[in-house]
Structure formats: structure tokens, C-alpha cells
Scaffold this motif. Structure first.
Motif, PDB file in Angstrom:
ATOM      1  N   GLU A 132       4.525 -20.658 -19.406  1.00 41.88           N
ATOM      2  CA  GLU A 132       3.283 -20.023 -18.099  1.00 41.88           C
ATOM      3  C   GLU A 132       3.529 -19.177 -18.108  1.00 41.88           C
ATOM      4  N   PHE A 133       2.702 -18.225 -18.395  1.00 36.97           N
ATOM      5  CA  PHE A 133       3.565 -16.349 -18.636  1.00 36.97           C
ATOM      6  C   PHE A 133       3.671 -15.973 -17.050  1.00 36.97           C
ATOM      7  N   VAL A 134       5.128 -15.079 -17.062  1.00 42.36           N
ATOM      8  CA  VAL A 134       5.261 -14.280 -16.274  1.00 42.36           C
ATOM      9  C   VAL A 134       4.646 -12.684 -16.472  1.00 42.36           C
ATOM     10  N   VAL A 135       3.450 -12.062 -16.281  1.00 39.61           N
ATOM     11  CA  VAL A 135       3.487 -11.066 -15.160  1.00 39.61           C
ATOM     12  C   VAL A 135       3.755  -9.641 -14.326  1.00 39.61           C
ATOM     13  N   ARG A 136       4.232  -8.643 -14.798  1.00 38.70           N
ATOM     14  CA  ARG A 136       5.728  -8.092 -13.892  1.00 38.70           C
ATOM     15  C   ARG A 136       4.749  -6.740 -14.256  1.00 38.70           C
ATOM     16  N   GLY A 137       5.016  -6.216 -12.823  1.00 38.71           N
ATOM     17  CA  GLY A 137       3.671  -4.619 -13.097  1.00 38.71           C
ATOM     18  C   GLY A 137       4.196  -4.796 -11.479  1.00 38.71           C
ATOM     19  N   PHE A 138       4.028  -3.296 -11.392  1.00 39.02           N
ATOM     20  CA  PHE A 138       4.288  -2.595  -9.175  1.00 39.02           C
ATOM     21  C   PHE A 138       5.530  -2.472  -9.105  1.00 39.02           C
ATOM     22  N   ALA A 139       6.698  -1.753  -9.910  1.00 36.95           N
ATOM     23  CA  ALA A 139       7.539  -2.266  -9.645  1.00 36.95           C
ATOM     24  C   ALA A 139       8.449  -3.643  -9.945  1.00 36.95           C
ATOM     25  N   LYS A 140       7.910  -3.639 -11.340  1.00 34.05           N
ATOM     26  CA  LYS A 140       8.892  -5.082 -11.801  1.00 34.05           C
ATOM     27  C   LYS A 140       8.284  -6.299 -11.064  1.00 34.05           C
ATOM     28  N   ILE A 173       0.494  -1.075  -0.225  1.00 35.15           N
ATOM     29  CA  ILE A 173       0.158  -0.222  -0.307  1.00 35.15           C
ATOM     30  C   ILE A 173       1.214   1.166   0.260  1.00 35.15           C
ATOM     31  N   LYS A 174       0.954   2.024  -0.862  1.00 34.62           N
ATOM     32  CA  LYS A 174       1.536   2.811  -0.743  1.00 34.62           C
ATOM     33  C   LYS A 174       1.090   3.775  -2.412  1.00 34.62           C
ATOM     34  N   GLN A 175       1.696   5.237  -2.514  1.00 33.50           N
ATOM     35  CA  GLN A 175       0.683   6.505  -3.254  1.00 33.50           C
ATOM     36  C   GLN A 175       1.391   5.137  -5.100  1.00 33.50           C
ATOM     37  N   TRP A 176       0.739   4.896  -6.093  1.00 31.51           N
ATOM     38  CA  TRP A 176       1.653   4.338  -6.771  1.00 31.51           C
ATOM     39  C   TRP A 176       1.357   5.509  -8.593  1.00 31.51           C
ATOM     40  N   ARG A 177       1.689   5.369  -9.296  1.00 30.14           N
ATOM     41  CA  ARG A 177       0.541   6.236 -10.514  1.00 30.14           C
ATOM     42  C   ARG A 177       0.664   5.176 -11.436  1.00 30.14           C
ATOM     43  N   GLN A 178      -0.051   5.933 -12.617  1.00 30.60           N
ATOM     44  CA  GLN A 178      -1.079   5.088 -13.585  1.00 30.60           C
ATOM     45  C   GLN A 178      -0.162   4.552 -14.089  1.00 30.60           C
TER      46      GLN A 178
END
Length: 156
Positions: A129-137, A109-114
Motif C-alpha cells: 500500500e501507498f504511504v503518504v506523509r505531509g503536515f509535519a511528516k 488546527i494551526k497555522q500551516w505553511r504551504q
């Protein structure tokens, strides 16, 4: 999300009932983007890519190892020809990801940018399998809900 009025609670229940009934009607091998169950390529996704490759004339029709690369965007031909498949994939993944029943699988929980929420897809050929990255990799996974009957089976 807190639902503060009876009509919102009723609507939520109807939507959940609709999708639960739909899930019972459609065979598992016809379900696309079943990320809450597995990050592996499903039979339905393989068949969809095979049909699209056959229709357009891409080489994935003959090579099942290439088809997941199309969905992940590593081979961009299908995503460029049909950009909506990328949007559907991302919308479904993000919806299922955000429906995680506990906060442990969610980003801190923190202020994330779009742009932090942008998803980066790849395909691990060894694990298939698929690897999905997001929110600071961070590697992201969907966690599905366990039905009461499934929970009883797991305990036995």
C-alpha cells in the motif's frame, strides 16, 4: 466549507450527484486513485502502469512489484516522463483527504505553511500500500463517506 446562498447549495448537490452517478457507471476495477477506499494498489493503477511501461519500454511491464514504485515516485522514470500523473495523484489525494467527514483524520488546527502541505509518497512492499506523509511528516489517510445502504449492510 459553508455554503451561504441557495445557488451554491444547488451547485454542490449537482456536483455530488454527478460524481455519485459516475461512480455507479464505472466499474470499480477501472477507478484510479480510489484512496478513500484503500491505500493499496488497485487493479486499475496496476493496469495503467503496465500499459505505460509497455508503451515506453520500462521494466515495470513485466514486474508488478515495480509498478507501484513508479506511481509513488520511488522509481522516477514515469514521473519524469509524465509529470502530470504526479499532479493528478496529489490533487486527487488532497481533495479526498480534505473531504474527510470528521476532523479526526485531518491535521491539527494551526497555522500551516504551504511547504507543510507537500505530500511525500512511498510504497510499503510488505503491506502493498501507498504511504503518504505531509503536515509535519504525519501519515495521512483518506476516509470515505458511508452510503446508507452500505451502513445497513455493515450493521447486519
Amino acid at each position: 466549507m459553508q455554503l451561504t446562498t441557495p445557488d451554491l447549495v444547488t451547485t454542490r448537490t449537482r456536483v455530488l450527484d454527478y460524481f455519485r452517478a459516475l461512480g455507479r457507471t464505472i466499474r470499480n476495477d477501472h477507478m484510479l486513485f480510489n484512496f478513500e477506499s484503500t491505500m493499496q494498489v488497485t487493479h486499475a493503477e496496476q493496469r495503467l502502469m503496465e500499459q505505460m511501461c509497455w508503451e515506453i519500454g520500462f521494466p515495470g511491464e513485466l514486474d508488478p512489484n515495480v509498478r507501484p514504485q513508479y506511481l509513488a515516485g520511488a522509481h522516477p522514470e514515469i514521473v519524469e516522463a509524465y509529470p502530470e500523473i504526479q499532479y493528478y495523484r496529489d490533487i486527487v489525494f488532497m481533495f479526498k483527504f480534505m473531504m474527510t467527514p470528521t476532523h479526526h483524520a485531518l491535521p491539527e488546527i494551526k497555522q500551516w505553511r504551504q511547504r507543510d502541505a507537500m505530500l511525500f509518497w512511498s510504497f510499503d512492499i510488505n503491506k502493498k500500500e501507498f504511504v503518504v506523509r505531509g503536515f509535519a511528516k504525519k501519515s495521512l489517510k483518506c476516509v470515505g463517506l458511508v452510503e446508507d445502504e452500505e451502513e445497513k449492510k455493515m450493521q447486519e
